[in-house]
Enzyme design. Structure first.
Site, short mmCIF file in Angstrom:
data_model
loop_
_atom_site.label_atom_id
_atom_site.label_comp_id
_atom_site.label_asym_id
_atom_site.label_seq_id
_atom_site.Cartn_x
_atom_site.Cartn_y
_atom_site.Cartn_z
N HIS A 176 1.69 4.56 -2.85
CA HIS A 176 1.80 6.02 -2.70
C HIS A 176 3.17 6.48 -3.19
O HIS A 176 3.30 7.48 -3.88
CB HIS A 176 1.65 6.42 -1.23
N HIS A 203 0.84 -1.20 0.00
CA HIS A 203 0.00 0.00 0.00
C HIS A 203 0.88 1.26 0.00
O HIS A 203 0.74 2.13 -0.87
CB HIS A 203 -0.91 -0.02 1.24
N GLU A 204 1.78 1.34 0.94
CA GLU A 204 2.63 2.54 1.03
C GLU A 204 3.52 2.67 -0.20
O GLU A 204 3.80 3.78 -0.66
CB GLU A 204 3.46 2.53 2.32
N GLU A 234 -5.92 7.71 -2.74
CA GLU A 234 -5.68 6.31 -2.37
C GLU A 234 -5.75 5.36 -3.56
O GLU A 234 -5.70 4.15 -3.39
CB GLU A 234 -6.65 5.86 -1.27
N HIS A 242 -14.17 11.59 13.15
CA HIS A 242 -13.77 11.77 11.75
C HIS A 242 -14.41 13.01 11.14
O HIS A 242 -13.77 13.76 10.42
CB HIS A 242 -14.25 10.57 10.91
N ILE A 243 -15.72 13.18 11.40
CA ILE A 243 -16.41 14.27 10.72
C ILE A 243 -16.60 15.51 11.59
O ILE A 243 -16.78 16.59 11.08
CB ILE A 243 -17.77 13.83 10.12
N PHE A 244 -16.56 15.35 12.93
CA PHE A 244 -16.75 16.53 13.77
C PHE A 244 -15.44 17.08 14.33
O PHE A 244 -15.41 18.18 14.86
CB PHE A 244 -17.73 16.22 14.91
ZN LIG Z 1 -2.88 5.28 1.98
#
Ligand SMILES: [Zn+2]
Length: 699
Positions: free
Chosen positions: A488, A484-485, A514, A616-618
């Site tokens: 990127h 995964h990394e 992503e 996450h959202i607040f």
């Molecule tokens: Zn990632």
């Protein structure tokens, strides 16, 4: 500050590889203080003399921000991989000044005016696409930070920003405090039945820290808390149903009453965000959020979510049915009536029975050197690049850190990366990440020659270090993380964009970033790639076929439930930031319960106050952006789908498709809109079919 100090301060070198061997925490404050003073005057100078041209505006901004990025980037990197009390103090001392400078820079009226003038000038059409995108993003970001407002509107905007910063910080502090405020101390062995040794150690340690000096993993007492590493294993393995229920109820009511109640904060945050969006000319905060994302509209996100919802809902329902049948077959009286506090527990029992292998069993097949070999062989096959060790060619911050070179087909070095693979809890942050050490750019020297600055990436993982003379033996999960990394990293390193502001991951929309990383994860399940690297570190034996089959099967275990859960959060987030009117008849919690009707198969309890801890959202960066998880997954799965269509066993087809992926997704970075990039690779807009198929949810 003396001139000699400047010359000696390695953090002020300003270019090239960071001289890690020389950098000490005591360099931070003096370097940053001096640098910021210089940049302040450079910024003032630029504001006074700016001309609305590429060379009179963007290039000086690049030079200025690169100096800050180079020095402050190293400090930030060391905070993550070589933390110490001295470094932290130094960081905290200068951080406010750095933030203040960033704010001044991003809200500069003269620079904003110059960007607008450049956009409207005749030279606009002489710019290449990447440059146009950079200018447009600069205008957009400045406007989203309120630079285009004047008078009362501007004052109100700034007041909202300030209040939102306070409210979101308070929100997250309340969650932390409420999480800390609850604990259960368990004293009898039957209360911890089923829990693994690692959890018992953790819980005994927590008990000792809370004053139970004699607590041991074997005889307790054990302290269970609402922190995830304590809470989750208890829900998965704790046999005492009554205790699971107690914990679950505590978990879903965090920060929902008394002094720590986040309910009024939620209302206020949503109301201020809406007002802020309106000031900037948007109908809702969701529209504001999407203005800088790949998703074109709220409608588009909802359409995609609905498509995935339909595909996952029945599967999630079936998952629950299966779990009930399984629990009943094991003699659980609650089997036919599983509650929220039973799901994780029975899901784990069923997983153990179905797949019957532990993550630990696979480690001997994944020694790090072999996994790297497999990864490098794969990228050579797909993208034609060659990775070779370059240890010793760059200073490193720890003796375990390695350095590699990437060369193209002609053998010319085009990029480099550091790999810091092992966990070092005393000084290194948890998790895994890729970061930008040096970004690609075409630069003109004082003498007028043009040179390309080659990109360098930091790849940081936290896998098990080598012990007892054995190599680092990885779990399959750690292998996926590394891939995964590296994905990127590939986007950062294989970019062909010459303008720094759009090279690599720069200027790539949040909901598209992503794509390359999740794309690379798919290859961990590719037979040839996996079997090519999974060889027992002592015997050389290839991973037995039954393990491979189990890995494939386990990948989709309860995938309908997992997908529906993410969609539920994403749709609640979107509704609250789009249609919801704070202060109306329907509360935020009502909204969630309404959306739950079609996005959960076991509805939340009426008293469920999950929103009060939805950081996450607040309190995080995901406001009206939670959908990004699924959005990017559709892209990455569909990108992999192109390789499947070409033929995963056909080397020539893989090479051709890989080349196209390299020339589009990896090369173009932020120089084009991600939809255009995707279409150049795939020849059409994204389809959800591959994601559904990979998840076992295709019709
Ligand atoms: Zn990632």
């Amino acid at each position: 500050m003396s001139a000699i100090a400047t010359v000696d301060n390695p953090l002020l070198k300003g270019q090239g590889l960071p001289p890690f061997a020389d950098i000490q925490p005591e360099h931070v404050v003096s370097a940053m203080t001096q640098l910021l003073a210089e940049l302040e005057s450079e910024l003032a100078n630029l504001e006074a003399n700016v001309t609305p041209t590429w060379s009179g505006l963007v290039e000086p901004i690049d030079r200025l921000s690169e100096r800050l990025r180079w020095s402050w980037g190293i400090v930030g990197h060391l905070m993550g991989v070589k933390n110490s009390p001295e470094l932290r103090t130094a960081y905290e001392t200068v951080q406010p000044q750095v933030v203040e400078f960033y704010n001044k820079f991003s809200q500069s009226q003269p620079l904003y005016a110059a960007f607008k003038a450049l956009r409207a000038s005749e030279t606009w059409n002489t710019l290449v696409d990447a440059q146009k995108r950079i200018v447009e993003a600069a205008i957009r970001d400045a406007e989203l930070s309120g630079v285009g407002l004047a008078g009362e509107q501007r004052d109100r905007f700034n007041a909202i920003q300030l209040e939102l910063a306070e409210l979101t910080t308070k929100f997250s502090n309340n969650v932390l405090d409420a999480t800390k405020a609850f604990s259960l101390t368990l004293t009898s062995p039957d209360e911890v039945e089923g829990l693994p040794p690692s959890w018992l150690s953790l819980a005994a340690q927590a008990a000792r820290a809370a004053g139970e000096e004699k607590a041991t993993p074997e005889i307790g007492p054990w302290r269970v808390t609402l922190d995830f590493p304590s809470y989750l294993p208890f829900m998965q393995h704790g046999k005492r149903r009554d205790l699971r229920e107690k914990l679950y109820r505590a978990f879903i009511s965090r920060a929902s009453s008394g002094d720590l109640d986040n309910t009024p904060l939620i209302e206020k945050i949503l109301q201020l965000r809406r007002e802020k969006a309106n000031l900037l000319g948007f109908n809702s905060y969701a529209e504001l959020s999407l203005a800088s994302k790949m998703a074109p509209s709220v409608d588009a996100v909802e359409t995609l979510s609905e498509e995935l919802r339909r595909a996952s809902y029945d599967a999630a329902k079936q998952d629950l049915e299966d779990l009930r049948t399984f629990a009943a077959s094991k003699g659980a009286p609650e089997g036919s009536n599983l509650q929220h506090w039973d799901i994780a527990f029975w899901a784990e029992r069923q997983r153990e029975e179905k797949f019957a292998f532990s993550a630990e069993e696979l480690r001997p097949y994944f020694p790090l050197p072999q996994v790297l070999n497999g990864l490098f062989t794969l990228v050579n096959k797909l993208f034609g690049v060659t990775v070779t060790a370059a240890d010793g060619q760059a200073p490193v911050w720890h003796e375990d850190v390695r350095y590699f070179q990437i060369a193209d087909e002609t053998g010319e070095a085009i990029a480099y990366f550091y790999l810091d693979p092992y966990s070092r809890p005393a000084e290194k942050r948890g998790g895994a990440w890729m970061d930008d050490c040096i970004g690609r750019a075409k630069l003109t020297t004082h003498e007028g020659t043009v040179a390309t600055r080659k990109p360098v990436a930091y790849l940081v993982c936290n896998q098990t270090p080598p012990v007892d003379g054995k190599p680092s033996l990885m779990t399959f999960n750690e292998v996926e993380t590394l891939f995964h990394e590296f994905g990127h990293g590939l986007q950062h390193m294989l970019t062909k964009v010459d303008d720094a502001g759009a090279a690599g991951i720069n200027n790539v929309e949040w909901d598209a970033v992503e794509l390359p990383s999740q794309f690379m994860e798919n290859w961990c399940y590719h037979r040839e790639t996996l079997m090519g690297m999974a060889k027992h570190y002592e015997t050389g034996e290839t991973l037995p076929e039954h393990y491979y089959q189990k890995l494939i099967a386990a990948r989709n275990y309860m995938s309908g439930s997992a997908m529906l859960r993410q969609l539920h959060f994403g749709l609640v987030d979107l509704e609250l930031h789009h249609r919801y009117q704070p202060g109306g008849m329907e509360t935020a919690s009502d909204v969630r319960q309404r959306i739950a009707k079609t996005t959960t198969v076991l509805p939340p309890l009426p008293e469920d106050a999950f929103l009060c801890s939805f950081g996450h959202i607040f309190a995080g960066g995901y406001a009206a952006g939670y959908y990004s998880y699924k959005w990017a997954e559709v892209l990455s799965a569909d990108a992999f789908g192109a390789f499947e269509e070409a033929g995963l066993d056909n080397p020539q087809a893989l090479t051709e498709t890989g080349k196209r992926f390299r020339n589009t997704v990896l090369a173009l970075g932020g120089s084009q809109h991600p939809m255009d990039v995707f279409k150049s690779f795939r020849g059409r807009e994204p389809s959800t079919e591959p994601l559904l198929r990979h998840s076992g949810l295709a019709a």
